[in-house]
Design a protein around this motif. Structure first.
Motif, PDB file in Angstrom:
ATOM      1  N   ALA A  87       0.851  -1.185   0.000  1.00 15.30           N
ATOM      2  CA  ALA A  87       0.000   0.000   0.000  1.00 15.30           C
ATOM      3  C   ALA A  87       0.884   1.231   0.000  1.00 15.30           C
ATOM      4  O   ALA A  87       1.769   1.354   0.822  1.00 15.30           O
ATOM      5  CB  ALA A  87      -0.877  -0.008   1.241  1.00 15.30           C
TER       6      ALA A  87
ATOM      7  N   SER B  80       1.287   5.037   0.622  1.00 13.53           N
ATOM      8  CA  SER B  80       0.499   6.029   1.341  1.00 13.53           C
ATOM      9  C   SER B  80       0.516   7.360   0.619  1.00 13.53           C
ATOM     10  O   SER B  80       1.158   7.520  -0.415  1.00 13.53           O
ATOM     11  CB  SER B  80       0.970   6.155   2.767  1.00 13.53           C
ATOM     12  OG  SER B  80       2.360   6.302   2.770  1.00 13.53           O
ATOM     13  N   LYS B  81      -0.194   8.261   1.211  1.00 12.67           N
ATOM     14  CA  LYS B  81      -0.435   9.526   0.529  1.00 12.67           C
ATOM     15  C   LYS B  81       0.855  10.267   0.215  1.00 12.67           C
ATOM     16  O   LYS B  81       1.855  10.143   0.905  1.00 12.67           O
ATOM     17  CB  LYS B  81      -1.339  10.392   1.396  1.00 12.67           C
ATOM     18  CG  LYS B  81      -0.815  10.512   2.834  1.00 12.67           C
ATOM     19  CD  LYS B  81      -1.804  11.270   3.677  1.00 12.67           C
ATOM     20  CE  LYS B  81      -1.465  11.133   5.151  1.00 12.67           C
ATOM     21  NZ  LYS B  81      -2.333  11.891   6.010  1.00 12.67           N
ATOM     22  N   GLY B  82       0.767  11.024  -0.813  1.00 15.19           N
ATOM     23  CA  GLY B  82       1.875  11.901  -1.122  1.00 15.19           C
ATOM     24  C   GLY B  82       3.029  11.209  -1.804  1.00 15.19           C
ATOM     25  O   GLY B  82       4.039  11.814  -2.069  1.00 15.19           O
ATOM     26  N   ASP B  83       2.905   9.911  -2.047  1.00 11.47           N
ATOM     27  CA  ASP B  83       4.055   9.241  -2.635  1.00 11.47           C
ATOM     28  C   ASP B  83       3.909   9.151  -4.131  1.00 11.47           C
ATOM     29  O   ASP B  83       2.930   8.663  -4.659  1.00 11.47           O
ATOM     30  CB  ASP B  83       4.198   7.835  -2.068  1.00 11.47           C
ATOM     31  CG  ASP B  83       5.573   7.298  -2.345  1.00 11.47           C
ATOM     32  OD1 ASP B  83       6.132   6.665  -1.451  1.00 11.47           O
ATOM     33  OD2 ASP B  83       6.099   7.539  -3.448  1.00 11.47           O
ATOM     34  N   GLY B  84       4.906   9.601  -4.814  1.00  5.52           N
ATOM     35  CA  GLY B  84       4.816   9.538  -6.259  1.00  5.52           C
ATOM     36  C   GLY B  84       5.866   8.678  -6.902  1.00  5.52           C
ATOM     37  O   GLY B  84       5.817   8.392  -8.082  1.00  5.52           O
ATOM     38  N   MET B  85       6.853   8.241  -6.132  1.00  6.28           N
ATOM     39  CA  MET B  85       7.996   7.577  -6.760  1.00  6.28           C
ATOM     40  C   MET B  85       7.755   6.087  -6.900  1.00  6.28           C
ATOM     41  O   MET B  85       8.216   5.286  -6.116  1.00  6.28           O
ATOM     42  CB  MET B  85       9.254   7.844  -5.937  1.00  6.28           C
ATOM     43  CG  MET B  85       9.659   9.303  -5.995  1.00  6.28           C
ATOM     44  SD  MET B  85      11.180   9.611  -5.142  1.00  6.28           S
ATOM     45  CE  MET B  85      10.645   9.598  -3.461  1.00  6.28           C
ATOM     46  N   ARG B  86       7.014   5.728  -7.922  1.00  3.91           N
ATOM     47  CA  ARG B  86       6.666   4.328  -8.075  1.00  3.91           C
ATOM     48  C   ARG B  86       7.900   3.486  -8.406  1.00  3.91           C
ATOM     49  O   ARG B  86       8.049   2.374  -7.946  1.00  3.91           O
ATOM     50  CB  ARG B  86       5.597   4.178  -9.167  1.00  3.91           C
ATOM     51  CG  ARG B  86       4.699   3.002  -8.913  1.00  3.91           C
ATOM     52  CD  ARG B  86       3.424   3.123  -9.704  1.00  3.91           C
ATOM     53  NE  ARG B  86       2.452   4.010  -9.085  1.00  3.91           N
ATOM     54  CZ  ARG B  86       1.515   4.666  -9.765  1.00  3.91           C
ATOM     55  NH1 ARG B  86       1.474   4.583 -11.075  1.00  3.91           N
ATOM     56  NH2 ARG B  86       0.641   5.420  -9.136  1.00  3.91           N
TER      57      ARG B  86
ATOM     58  N   ALA C 134       9.483   2.319  -5.383  1.00  9.20           N
ATOM     59  CA  ALA C 134       8.762   1.231  -4.727  1.00  9.20           C
ATOM     60  C   ALA C 134       9.035  -0.089  -5.438  1.00  9.20           C
ATOM     61  O   ALA C 134       9.220  -1.124  -4.796  1.00  9.20           O
ATOM     62  CB  ALA C 134       7.264   1.542  -4.710  1.00  9.20           C
TER      63      ALA C 134
ATOM     64  N   TYR D  29       9.608  21.714  -3.375  1.00  9.45           N
ATOM     65  CA  TYR D  29       9.893  21.335  -2.008  1.00  9.45           C
ATOM     66  C   TYR D  29      10.394  19.904  -1.881  1.00  9.45           C
ATOM     67  O   TYR D  29      11.402  19.638  -1.233  1.00  9.45           O
ATOM     68  CB  TYR D  29       8.648  21.529  -1.147  1.00  9.45           C
ATOM     69  CG  TYR D  29       8.864  21.133   0.287  1.00  9.45           C
ATOM     70  CD1 TYR D  29       9.592  21.956   1.141  1.00  9.45           C
ATOM     71  CD2 TYR D  29       8.364  19.933   0.779  1.00  9.45           C
ATOM     72  CE1 TYR D  29       9.812  21.597   2.442  1.00  9.45           C
ATOM     73  CE2 TYR D  29       8.581  19.562   2.091  1.00  9.45           C
ATOM     74  CZ  TYR D  29       9.298  20.397   2.918  1.00  9.45           C
ATOM     75  OH  TYR D  29       9.518  20.037   4.216  1.00  9.45           O
ATOM     76  N   THR D  30       9.695  18.943  -2.522  1.00 13.29           N
ATOM     77  CA  THR D  30      10.061  17.536  -2.302  1.00 13.29           C
ATOM     78  C   THR D  30      11.434  17.227  -2.884  1.00 13.29           C
ATOM     79  O   THR D  30      12.159  16.399  -2.353  1.00 13.29           O
ATOM     80  CB  THR D  30       9.030  16.597  -2.947  1.00 13.29           C
ATOM     81  OG1 THR D  30       8.908  16.941  -4.311  1.00 13.29           O
ATOM     82  CG2 THR D  30       7.705  16.702  -2.268  1.00 13.29           C
TER      83      THR D  30
END
Lengths: 980, 158
Positions: free
Chosen positions: A3, A5-11, A14, A88-89
């Protein structure tokens, strides 16, 4: 896929992490990582410029690889590029990478600093926080240099956001810890202190951490924080549990801040202002009261937070050590915790009680819990809790309960965890020695220690029991009997064999009268252990055997037989072989008299701090060894100097606390100590400059036996007194005409010829006291400069000038340049006698007092006779030597009038104080005095004989000196004749 | 002051490490190995504190993860225990019923949260709201930043 979680974009990240997790073996993982590293490297090197997102993703992958434990040697530049992204990120990942991976000497530090600088001035609080975090995380010197000015400015600026203030406070704290010299203090001090009044509790919490660190370094500058901290604390502890909203943690008001404030107050003594002090006492009482209230929640977090504050409050009460009621209440509270069902609380209660035990107000109260603590030792299932119980028993031990505590520790030792055995052994050894009322108990205890935990009994412990037995003649017989019995056990520890061998070798004769422990039985008993022992122990046993030859002529044959056997004389170990050869030879050729001299009983050891205590301190760090009496004593007398020689401690009317201490210098061993703690020790010193103090313990002459002793103790055991005793300087007469320069020798120097301690010089401003020790050709002098005024001496310097630098060498440690009014400064001089000399060195003292410069020059009482080693000899030997020194140049004689009353005892003391042995029964005329000794210098040793004939009717003396060197005879005669 | 914080699994896998004093990588690895061994060998119900080298170790196990802090001699053990708990609460609140996998796959987030909570080995803010606000703000910024991408693009195959 997990799963996300929110705010994660770096597939991609993962996926990579999943791959790694699916690897079945370490090799597969490494393969996958190498593939990824190659991919990333090609991306970074590729022609196509990467967008921010990709850069972020790859940097993040590298970070992940690094955190898995693999080395990363690229990607730093890409991470630095991310810092200047305005997303920011991306910036955040860049900073994270840098915090984790960049070390301070990186070439990139300048680029990083630039990026940080931009973010700090961006006025964007989120960016500022990232930058501050990065500084705090890296904390390098370069960063401290770059931002030492910015960070404090941000912290105290009026318009800084609260969250940035918090970061700035902790960032400054970190920089102050790593590079305190770079952080300017002063202008912002008071504004930092006032952060304690800030409305935002988060700011106050962060600021309190900062102030604690600063106050520890500069307590005076932050003194004003005390009243603010008390006020703040008072508001917190009296608030209702919901008042502080989000800062209330499980119904406890601001526990973190409370702990910090209480910690801050521990940087200071109790407040002097009565109102503040009263308010603080109220706070502490409230905290203690709350502990008795029923809990507001059953959650462990509630009780932990509440008790965290309580324990910190108790620490403060112990730190102040001034309110007996609070101390006793604290002790009672801890007593309750000792039986709490939470292991954590029992652990902490035992720990806190250790410190309470050292307060005189609560020591007795702590002692009432002894049964509970002993019970903890027996029943706790967790070794770390049992360890605390041991510590507490040690701390609460005094003369009244020592026997019980030692007995409990010994019985615990039988089953104790291996990890803490050595420490328990040390503690038992120290307590046994410190609180021994009967020496028999002491000896029994130590032998028990060796029996139960021989492997954990370090060298220091068994050295110690031997030192004590040697120094106490009332225990020697008992010790011999006890070790003899202990050695009967079929399997005994090697340490016991060592102790047994040593003690029987010295004192076996004391039990030899009993047919059950006749000499032969003693020897056979020792020898039955020989073959099971290691080389050092065997070496020691061989020495014991040769001592037996002297003690018991009847077993000489048996022992010679053993020494002569091939297993000894041809032992593969050179040490053992040489001992066997030399001992055998010695026993064959030496007369009984010589044997008796060579192998005589060991002289007492000089008094020193217990080496066991030193070892425990080293093991635990001196702060944690709660030595009850020591801490109490230190508080009372503010003992600055180590108590090894017990100087400078007593605040007596004599500024230097020296008084007219013993007039006798070396020669006579220290009288065996008075009280129970007979702290004797030669092992804590390293050899070359060391064992100062008494001069009687002989040291091996290297030319006789080579330096192959296996342990320090063994050196003493080695029966080579012979060399020191029989050695004389070769007849090597100096051709230089001897010149008397006595007129240069100040009279004061003569005062110290026969003594080593006293007041050397005194005027209205300054008193100079001395304490000195000599051994062989070395000496150490403690010079005490007492400032008699109430004003500081500035630019204080004390240096030593030697007029004969080739003959005498004095090494001075630089003295502190400031001597406060009423204070005393100690300087240590190390002296080395290279050859015989006449001129005493001069001590030059300069300092500024008031407006004027003071110069004082004093001759130091370093005279040739200080390097005497006394020599005992029989009448026959004396006269044989005397006749050998018949060359006219070797003899100097002087007839002079008595200046003092001709008291026999005083004269004897002076001759002994002069450094020679006083030989009785040598001179046919009993009213004459005869002495012998050896002057030790680095280059030569000069044997010396003297004879003093008093004529009481004429009030005259005749003094005759014979040495192998005319100059030495003359000098000694000049020095000694001034004394009568 | 806290010297370092470690998160590791029952199997001895290190999940997060934060060092508050400069320490050489080699020493870090050695310390981690040594300490994991000590802590994993302890039985449940044992006390949460132990002496290790010159430091105090405070640890607590949450499900499969050990949270382990090294603090200095004069630091308060119980409050350190609650530092751990508050950190767990923060993770839990952020991830929503946090588990070990969340920390593995979102390790950078775990670091960000820890950074907002502790800095230089001292507690920065004890308010749960305060810390989470900072993190959520950052997430908001992130979501605005990013447009969704195709899976292929992510895999670097586009």
């Amino acid at each position: 896929m997990p799963a996300v979680s929110k705010g994660d974009g770096m597939r991609g990240l993962a996926v990579f992490i999943s791959d790694i997790r699916n690897c079945k073996s370490k090799e597969a993982e490494i393969k996958r990582i190498n593939k990824e590293l190659a991919n990333i490297r090609s991306k970074f090197k590729g022609d196509k410029a990467l967008d921010g997102y990709s850069k972020k993703k790859y940097v993040c992958k590298l970070l992940f690889i690094f955190l898995l434990g693999h080395d990363i040697d690229f990607g730093h530049m890409e991470a630095v590029n991310l810092l200047s992204s305005n997303k920011y990120t991306e910036k955040q990942i860049g900073y994270l990478f840098i915090s984790v991976l960049v070390n301070s000497n990186s070439d990139l530090i300048r680029l990083i600093n630039n990026a940080i600088k931009n973010d700090l001035s961006s006025r964007n609080p989120t960016f500022m926080n990232l930058a501050l975090h990065c500084i705090a995380n890296v904390g390098s010197r370069e960063m401290a240099e770059a931002f030492a000015a910015d960070v404090p400015r941000i912290l105290v600026a009026g318009d800084t956001m609260d969250s940035v203030k918090q970061s700035a406070a902790l960032c400054l704290l970190r920089l102050n810890r790593t590079s305190p010299d770079l952080i300017p203090m002063g202008e912002w001090t008071s504004r930092v202190v006032h952060l304690l009044n800030d409305q935002h509790l988060g700011v106050v919490t962060a600021a309190t951490s900062l102030i604690i660190t600063l106050a520890q370094k500069n307590p005076d500058d932050f003194k004003t924080s005390v009243s603010l901290a008390v006020a703040r604390l008072s508001r917190i502890v009296t608030s209702a549990s919901t008042d502080l909203q989000d800062y209330t943690y499980y119904f406890v008001a601001a526990p973190w801040l409370s702990v910090k404030l209480l910690r801050l107050l521990q940087c200071y003594p109790p407040p002097e202002d009565a109102a503040i002090r009263g308010r603080l006492t109220e706070c502490l009482e409230t905290i203690l009261n709350k502990a008795q209230e029923p809990p507001k929640s059953k959650k462990v977090q509630h009780s932990n937070a509440k008790n965290a504050v309580l324990f910190e409050a108790i620490s403060l009460i112990i730190h102040h050590d001034s309110e007996p009621t609070l101390l006793v209440r604290a002790c009672n509270q801890l007593g309750q915790f000792l039986q709490h069902r939470e292991t954590n609380l029992r652990y902490l209660a035992l720990e806190s009680m250790c410190t309470l035990a050292s307060s005189e107000f609560s020591h007795e109260a702590v002692k009432t819990h002894i049964e509970t603590v002993i019970n903890a030792l027996k029943t706790e299932r967790d070794v770390s809790v049992r360890q605390r119980a041991v510590d507490l028993l040690y701390a609460m031990c005094d003369r009244s309960n020592a026997k019980q505590i030692v007995a409990e520790m010994l019985s615990y030792l039988e089953t104790a965890d291996y990890s803490i055995r050595e420490e328990i052994v040390l503690k038992v050894a120290i307590l046994a020695e410190k609180y021994a009322v009967e020496y028999t108990w002491y000896v029994d205890t130590i032998l028990n220690l060796i029996r139960i935990a021989g492997d954990y009994v370090s060298e220091e412990v068994w050295y110690r029991v031997i030192q004590i037995v040697i120094n106490r003649d009332d225990v020697q017989g008992y010790a011999a009997k006890t070790v003899f019995e202990a050695l009967q056990a079929p399997a005994c520890h090697e340490n016991l064999v060592k102790v047994g061998g040593y003690i029987l070798g010295e004192f076996g004769n004391l039990i030899a009268g009993d047919p059950r422990s006749s000499p032969l039985i003693q020897f056979n008993l020792l020898h039955s252990k020989f073959h099971l022992c290691s080389v050092p122990t065997r070496a020691l046993l061989l020495s014991a055997y040769v001592k037996f030859i002297n003690l018991f002529p009847e077993v000489k044959g048996t022992i010679q037989e053993v020494l002569r056997s091939d297993s000894q004389l041809r032992n593969a170990d050179v040490e053992l072989q040489q001992r066997a050869v030399e001992y055998l030879r010695l026993s064959c050729i030496a007369s009984t008299d010589i044997l008796a001299t060579v192998l005589e009983e060991m002289p007492p050891f000089p008094e020193r701090e217990s080496s066991i205590l030193a070892k425990l301190k080293k093991k635990k760090g001196s702060g944690t060894v709660s030595d009850v009496e020591d801490t109490r004593k230190e508080r009372n007398t503010n003992l600055g100097v180590s108590s090894v020689f017990q100087v400078t401690s007593s605040p007596s009317s004599d500024l230097l606390g020296l008084g007219n201490s013993s007039a006798v210098n070396s020669g006579s061993p220290p009288a065996a100590s008075n009280a129970a703690s007979l702290l004797v020790d030669v092992f804590s010193e390293s050899l070359p400059v060391a064992p100062l103090g008494t001069a009687s313990a002989p040291i091996i002459e290297e030319n006789f036996s080579r330096c192959f002793s296996t342990s320090m103790l063994d050196r003493y055991f080695w029966p080579s007194h012979i060399s020191g005793r029989l050695l004389r300087g070769s007849p090597n007469i100096s051709k230089n005409a001897f010149q008397t320069r006595s007129r240069l020798t100040a009279l004061s120097a003569f005062r110290f010829v026969c003594k080593n301690n006293g007041v050397l010089y005194e005027n209205q401003l300054l008193q100079i006291g001395l304490k000195s020790e000599f051994r062989q050709n070395l000496g150490r002098m403690y010079v005490f400069y007492g400032n008699k005024t109430s004003t500081q001496f500035l630019n204080f310097s004390a240096s030593v000038v030697c007029h004969e630098p080739l003959n005498l060498n004095v090494h001075t440690k630089t003295a502190d340049p400031v001597v406060d009014g009423g204070a005393q400064l100690q300087q240590i001089l190390n002296i080395e006698c290279l050859s015989d000399f006449v001129e005493a060195p001069v001590l030059n003292i300069n300092f500024r007092y008031g407006g004027s410069v003071q110069n004082i020059a004093v001759r130091l009482p370093v005279t040739l006779n200080k390097f005497f080693q006394p020599t005992e000899m029989m009448s026959q030997d004396f006269f044989q030597r005397w006749k050998q020194l018949s060359d006219p140049q070797q003899e100097v004689q002087k007839i002079f009038k008595a200046k003092h009353s001709m008291d026999t005892e005083i004269t004897k003391a002076k001759i002994i104080g002069f450094g020679t042995a006083l030989l009785d029964g040598v001179d046919p005329n009993p009213s004459n005095f005869v002495g012998a000794g050896v002057i030790h210098t680095k280059t030569i040793q000069v044997g010396c004989l003297l004879r003093l004939e008093p004529n009481t009717q004429a009030q005259m003396y005749r003094l005759t000196l014979r040495t192998s060197r005319g100059s030495v005879s003359q000098r000694l005669c000049d020095l000694l004749s001034e004394q009568f | 002051m806290m010297r370092f914080m470690l998160l590791f699994s029952r199997q001895g896998k290190l999940r997060l490490q934060k060092w508050y004093t400069a320490t050489a990588e080699r020493d870090k690895k050695k310390m981690v190995r040594e300490l994991m061994q000590v802590v994993l060998a302890r039985k449940p119900k044992m006390c949460s504190f132990l002496e290790w080298r010159d430091l105090k170790i405070v640890y607590k196990r949450y499900a499969s993860l050990y949270f382990c802090c090294a603090v200095e001699e004069q630091d308060n053990e119980l409050i350190t225990l609650e530092v751990i708990h508050r950190f767990v609460e923060l993770l839990d609140k952020y991830f929503g019923s946090v588990c070990e996998l969340d920390i593995i796959f979102n390790f950078e987030k775990a670091y960000f949260i820890l950074d907002e909570f502790l800095m230089g080995g001292e507690i920065q803010d004890t308010s749960k709201k305060g810390v989470l606000k900072a993190i959520e703000q950052a997430d908001l910024l992130q979501e605005e930043d990013e447009s969704p991408r195709s899976v292929l693009e992510e895999m670097g195959l586009a």
